[in-house]
Design an enzyme around this catalytic site. Structure first.
Site, short mmCIF file in Angstrom:
data_model
loop_
_atom_site.label_atom_id
_atom_site.label_comp_id
_atom_site.label_asym_id
_atom_site.label_seq_id
_atom_site.Cartn_x
_atom_site.Cartn_y
_atom_site.Cartn_z
CG PHE A 26 -0.14 0.24 2.45
CD1 PHE A 26 0.22 1.62 2.86
CD2 PHE A 26 0.12 -0.43 3.38
CE1 PHE A 26 0.64 2.05 4.09
CE2 PHE A 26 0.91 -0.42 4.31
CZ PHE A 26 1.14 0.86 4.90
CD GLU B 118 -5.82 -6.65 -0.04
OE1 GLU B 118 -5.94 -7.31 1.01
OE2 GLU B 118 -4.74 -6.35 -0.27
NE ARG B 119 -3.98 -2.16 4.50
CZ ARG B 119 -3.07 -2.50 5.44
NH1 ARG B 119 -1.87 -2.00 5.54
NH2 ARG B 119 -3.23 -3.47 6.34
CB SER C 272 5.27 -7.35 6.56
OG SER C 272 4.81 -8.45 6.14
CB CYS D 30 10.52 -0.49 2.87
SG CYS D 30 11.15 -0.22 1.18
#
Length: 495
Positions: free
Chosen positions: A147, A174-175, A224, A279
């Site tokens: 996302f 999906e976000r 993640s 990240c």
């Protein structure tokens, strides 16, 4: 309803499962997303498989010409794309524009793909024997993206794969899915044939369908570490190539001789830009020496307190909301943990409320001092606007701290000492290193990738490493004899 894109056409999911898409600044649902079934994912994979032979046979120069047109369309639509990113993700417009630009640079790299696909040739490796190598497409490839960079990370994947002659199935987050559809439509407008790029929206059901499909040859993932590891193991067990880019805990070492004004500016942008949801965010500052640490914290405190936080439409906003209510709660829980475990909370970003946006997922910046390496806020990736100061007595202690951490994505050192900088770059066990550069994301013609548990697989993403990931090396040894008769040779062949 946000739809899939299959064979260059919008296709509504008929799975009966949907999920709302929210505006993080208001907390309001702004659209519904259809969550694809296994059958719908397989339909996208089948479309990619049907298009693969003709696309692989398309001359690289023709593939590059589509990339040139796509690059032009990205530039023309950058503002609209950035607005869509901000609406669903919450990051500021300027930040979203930067994301589009960094993705666009990878497309520019792909415009030169004929050069990258050139093989090697050696004449007369033996009597009338020539040898040459070639890089050939894999077939159907897939990407699963996060996302936090809904435009940039997909653009790190499918342009390289497609330019190399593969077809592609993309499963975005999906976000914030809308900018993905917008950009994919531009790719189709640029002249991409049907089935070469397909987008399927969904959740774990869609991910597992991609990982289990015998047709998909390679999978790229960014997210993640636990999910990267899952994708890597499930994908490789199914015989696929997998590059799984995972989490991070990025440190910035501040030496006593560093320009502290420069270092503080760097920490503010790298720690709190995009609400820390990067990240490559710097989440740990490591000042060397007590005097350096005291001065650094003294300079950081008022800057963190003064962070301008607001919705993307606020031109003065330096930081927007985090992505979801759950993310906000998790970050606040991590701050609670830091306090409970004995860290000094210098600036507390909890409890922020913006007039007119009381239901938004906003947090202020938080600053911890005297964090130790056994604390949860040091060991875990917070992925929010929280900066921890971990004091080191000596340079060697700072290096050991970074090398001992399970993550090895990015790091930086701020110093005027060339010897310290060179030693740091050589000895640090991290994949991307900045010297007086806080976010050392490589340019498009190099490659992006961490070490240790920040990367699963053998190849970094985009650049030359991306080309190698999305192609197979074939070496041909050929002889066209002119009357040479050797008879059968049973010894191992030599020159």
């Amino acid at each position: 309803m946000i739809e899939n894109l299959i064979n260059n056409a919008r296709v509504a999911s008929t799975s009966g499962r949907t999920q709302p898409v929210y505006n993080p600044a208001t907390g309001e649902a702004i659209d519904d997303l259809g969550l694809s079934s296994v059958e719908e994912v397989n339909a996208a994979i089948d479309a990619a498989a049907a298009a693969a032979p003709a696309w692989a046979a398309t001359p690289p120069l023709k593939r590059a010409s589509i990339m040139f047109r796509f690059n032009e369309l990205l530039g023309q639509n950058a503002d609209k794309i950035a607005e869509e990113i901000s609406r669903e993700h919450g990051k500021t417009h300027e930040d979203a524009l930067g994301e589009v630009q960094r993705g666009k640079e990878v497309v520019e790299f792909c415009c030169g793909i004929p050069q990258m696909l050139k093989g090697e040739f050696s004449r007369n490796v033996g009597p009338s024997i020539d040898s040459y190598s070639d890089r050939q497409a894999l077939g159907v490839c897939a990407g699963i993206t996060p996302f936090n960079f809904p435009a940039m990370v997909p653009l790190w994947m499918y342009p390289v794969a497609i330019a190399c002659g593969n077809t592609f199935v993309l499963k975005p987050s999906e976000r914030d899915p809308s900018s993905v559809n917008m950009i994919a439509a531009l790719m189709h407008e640029a002249g991409l044939p049907e089935g070469v790029l397909n987008v399927v929206h969904g959740d774990k059901t869609a991910v597992d369908a991609i990982l289990d499909s015998p047709i998909v040859q390679a999978v790229s993932f960014v997210g993640s570490t636990p999910i990267a590891e899952y994708v890597y193991h499930r994908g490789t067990q199914a015989g696929k190539r997998v590059q799984g880019l995972g989490g991070a805990k990025n440190h910035m070492v501040i030496m006593p001789d560093a320009d502290l004004d420069q270092a503080v500016d760097a920490l503010m942008g790298a720690g709190f830009g995009s609400a820390g949801e990067r990240c490559m965010a710097i989440s740990v500052a490591v000042p060397v020496g007590e005097e350096t640490a005291d001065r650094l914290v003294e300079m950081l405190r008022p800057r963190v307190e003064a962070l301008k936080i607001g919705p993307a439409g606020d031109p003065d906003a330096e930081m927007g909301p985090v992505i979801t209510a759950d993310a906000k709660q998790r970050i606040m829980d991590m701050i609670d943990s830091g306090v409970d475990q004995g860290a000094e909370l210098v600036v507390d970003g909890r409890g922020l409320s913006l007039q007119g946006y009381e239901n938004g997922y906003f947090l202020g910046g938080s600053l911890f001092d005297r964090v130790t390496t056994d604390m949860d806020i040091y060991q875990q990736e917070i992925f929010g606007p929280v900066l921890s100061v971990v004091r080191a007595e000596k340079y060697e202690q700072a290096v050991k701290m970074i090398n001992d951490h399970e993550y090895g994505n990015g790091t930086a050192i701020f110093t005027r000492d060339g010897d310290a900088a060179r030693s740091f770059a050589d000895s640090i066990q991290v994949g991307m290193v900045g010297v007086n550069v806080p976010i050392p994301v490589p340019v498009a013609y190099h490659s992006f990738g961490g070490w240790k548990r920040s990367l699963f697989g053998d190849h970094s993403i985009y650049g030359p490493e991306g080309v190698h990931f999305y192609t197979r090396l074939k070496t041909v040894t050929s002889r066209w004899p002119t009357g040479i008769k050797e008879g059968s040779v049973f010894a191992f062949p030599t020159t």
